[in-house]
Design a protein around this motif. Structure first.
Motif, mmCIF file in Angstrom:
data_model
loop_
_atom_site.group_PDB
_atom_site.id
_atom_site.type_symbol
_atom_site.label_atom_id
_atom_site.label_comp_id
_atom_site.label_asym_id
_atom_site.label_seq_id
_atom_site.Cartn_x
_atom_site.Cartn_y
_atom_site.Cartn_z
ATOM 1 N N TYR A 79 -5.181 5.954 -1.421
ATOM 2 C CA TYR A 79 -4.237 4.860 -1.228
ATOM 3 C C TYR A 79 -4.294 3.915 -2.425
ATOM 4 C CZ TYR A 79 -8.435 2.647 0.802
ATOM 5 O OH TYR A 79 -9.702 2.160 1.008
ATOM 6 N N HIS A 80 -3.110 3.477 -2.836
ATOM 7 C CA HIS A 80 -2.949 2.581 -3.978
ATOM 8 C C HIS A 80 -2.540 1.216 -3.431
ATOM 9 C CE1 HIS A 80 -0.297 1.119 -7.484
ATOM 10 N NE2 HIS A 80 -1.543 0.773 -7.716
ATOM 11 N N VAL A 83 0.836 -1.198 0.000
ATOM 12 C CA VAL A 83 0.000 0.000 0.000
ATOM 13 C C VAL A 83 0.870 1.246 0.000
ATOM 14 C CG1 VAL A 83 -1.893 1.219 1.135
ATOM 15 C CG2 VAL A 83 -1.698 -1.259 1.399
ATOM 16 N N GLU A 84 0.527 2.198 -0.881
ATOM 17 C CA GLU A 84 1.157 3.520 -0.916
ATOM 18 C C GLU A 84 0.061 4.557 -0.736
ATOM 19 O OE1 GLU A 84 4.613 4.056 -3.838
ATOM 20 O OE2 GLU A 84 3.285 2.617 -4.825
ATOM 21 N N THR A 85 0.373 5.645 -0.026
ATOM 22 C CA THR A 85 -0.639 6.670 0.228
ATOM 23 C C THR A 85 -0.216 8.031 -0.305
ATOM 24 O OG1 THR A 85 0.263 7.239 2.392
ATOM 25 C CG2 THR A 85 -1.380 5.487 2.315
ATOM 26 N N LEU A 92 -1.441 7.521 7.289
ATOM 27 C CA LEU A 92 -2.062 8.583 6.511
ATOM 28 C C LEU A 92 -1.616 9.879 7.186
ATOM 29 C CD1 LEU A 92 -5.606 6.982 6.429
ATOM 30 C CD2 LEU A 92 -3.988 7.010 4.542
#
Length: 128
Positions: free
Chosen positions: A33-34, A13-15, A121
């Motif tokens: 988020y990706h 997960v990337e934010t 986040l």
């Protein structure tokens, strides 16, 4: 990036803080988020459900549960991946999310949980 592997399924997960959709004066902070879900196993798996726990530094706690992700219940073949982007709003400039996906191994119908790693986040102006 947060990454975790459970039952041969890798979740990363990337934010990104979305300032254009945020309104700090009204305690509204928007994040995207990706998620990348990779099948490292030998059999196809299907994502059936998601279960999120969302926390922010203002003390708010939410739980979100439902079928699939962004309207899909993807089948992921061995060596393949499924990517999607979603979003979350917080009442403060910092928080985190974590959870699980309910998955099914297609060959035998075995249902199992895959952990979604805890990811932060954080609005960039809080990093200074």
């Amino acid at each position: 990036m947060a990454t975790q592997i459970t039952e041969n399924v890798k979740v990363s997960v990337e934010t990104v803080y979305q300032s254009e959709y945020s309104n700090p004066q009204n305690d509204h902070y928007m994040f995207a988020y990706h998620v990348t879900i990779e099948n490292l196993g030998e059999h196809s798996v299907q994502l059936l459900r998601r279960h999120w726990f969302i926390f922010d530094s203002a003390g708010a706690k939410r739980e979100v549960e439902g079928e699939g992700v962004v309207g899909l219940q993807p089948i992921i073949a061995p060596g393949e991946q499924h990517d999607y982007v979603s979003g979350c709003n917080l009442q403060s400039e910092m928080g985190y999310m974590e959870g699980t996906y309910q998955m099914m191994r297609e060959i035998d119908g075995f249902i199992f949980e895959v952990h979604i790693p805890r990811f932060s986040l954080v609005a960039p102006f809080r990093m200074n």
